[in-house]
Design an enzyme around this catalytic site. Structure first.
Site, PDB file in Angstrom:
ATOM      1  N   GLU A  68       3.792   4.657  -5.496  1.00 37.76           N
ATOM      2  CA  GLU A  68       5.126   4.125  -5.198  1.00 37.76           C
ATOM      3  C   GLU A  68       5.640   3.401  -6.438  1.00 37.76           C
ATOM      4  O   GLU A  68       4.951   2.539  -6.983  1.00 37.76           O
ATOM      5  CB  GLU A  68       5.029   3.139  -4.029  1.00 37.76           C
ATOM      6  CG  GLU A  68       6.228   2.240  -3.836  1.00 37.76           C
ATOM      7  CD  GLU A  68       5.926   1.043  -2.951  1.00 37.76           C
ATOM      8  OE1 GLU A  68       6.627   0.019  -3.072  1.00 37.76           O
ATOM      9  OE2 GLU A  68       4.977   1.117  -2.146  1.00 37.76           O
TER      10      GLU A  68
ATOM     11  N   LYS B  69       4.786  -0.691   7.170  1.00 38.43           N
ATOM     12  CA  LYS B  69       4.223  -1.444   6.056  1.00 38.43           C
ATOM     13  C   LYS B  69       4.086  -2.895   6.512  1.00 38.43           C
ATOM     14  O   LYS B  69       5.085  -3.589   6.689  1.00 38.43           O
ATOM     15  CB  LYS B  69       5.156  -1.338   4.850  1.00 38.43           C
ATOM     16  CG  LYS B  69       4.861  -2.297   3.713  1.00 38.43           C
ATOM     17  CD  LYS B  69       5.950  -2.175   2.645  1.00 38.43           C
ATOM     18  CE  LYS B  69       5.893  -3.295   1.647  1.00 38.43           C
ATOM     19  NZ  LYS B  69       6.945  -3.164   0.612  1.00 38.43           N
TER      20      LYS B  69
END
Length: 210
Positions: free
Chosen positions: A43, A131
């Protein structure tokens, strides 16, 4: 990338590397180094310098199949720009308009949430996985507490996670963990010292948990 493909990638890798840096070339080099060292679920945070350019150049270098996402996606514009740069999944720090916007663009989403209400909100907006952020203060005990009412929700703790904490979260039922500084160090700022060794150690940790 389809949502089930992101879930499969998270379940098999157990680790998302988070790259955020002040030096765009160093950040790009860090992404490529991580992939070379076997950590291929990466990411790139939009809070880093020229992050969209980093994503675009990493996509060009790694090809269409690379598991390259955009992090710190806050708005619908962020989601659109990330998709145009070549991100194939989005990561948000909270339940914002970016969750539904990303889904409308075909990007699966790791949506940030910390409380039961936020978890429900993330799922309602179409999150592929949650998340758990910031995970550090609550530790693995928080994850275990949330998994009691949400046993089928795929959780990915992020925030303040070193190797020891990663082991605890994975043992407590996390689908994967997101790791920034303890893995990347200052590589994305121009100092790659120790990156390969840290990548090897974290990859081994993730493989043990698989």
């Amino acid at each position: 990338m389809q949502p089930h493909e992101l879930i499969t990638a998270l379940a098999s890798r157990r680790l998302v590397a988070i790259v955020r840096g002040s030096d765009p070339q160093a950040a790009l080099d860090t992404v490529l180094a991580l992939v070379r060292n076997g950590i291929d679920l990466v990411e790139v945070s939009l809070s880093g310098a020229h992050a969209l350019d980093v994503i675009a150049k990493a996509r060009a270098a790694l090809g269409p199949e690379a598991l390259l996402g955009a992090g710190t996606v806050l708005t619908a514009d962020d989601a659109r720009n990330a998709a145009e740069a070549g991100a194939t999944y989005a990561v948000t720090p909270a339940v914002t308009e970016a969750v539904s916007a990303s889904r409308s663009l075909g990007l699966p989403v790791l949506a940030g949430a910390l409380t039961p209400t936020e978890v429900v909100g993330a799922l309602r907006e179409g999150a592929t996985a949650v998340k758990l952020f910031p995970a550090g203060p609550g530790g693995a005990a928080l994850l275990r507490a949330l998994r009691a009412p949400f046993p089928l929700v795929p959780f990915v703790p992020v925030g303040g996670i070193d190797a020891a904490a990663a082991r605890e979260y994975l043992a407590a039922g996390a689908l994967a963990v997101g790791v920034g500084g303890p893995l990347v160090g200052r590589a994305a700022d121009g100092d790659p010292t120790g990156l390969a060794d840290r990548a090897t150690a974290f990859r081994a940790l993730a493989e043990e948990a698989s």
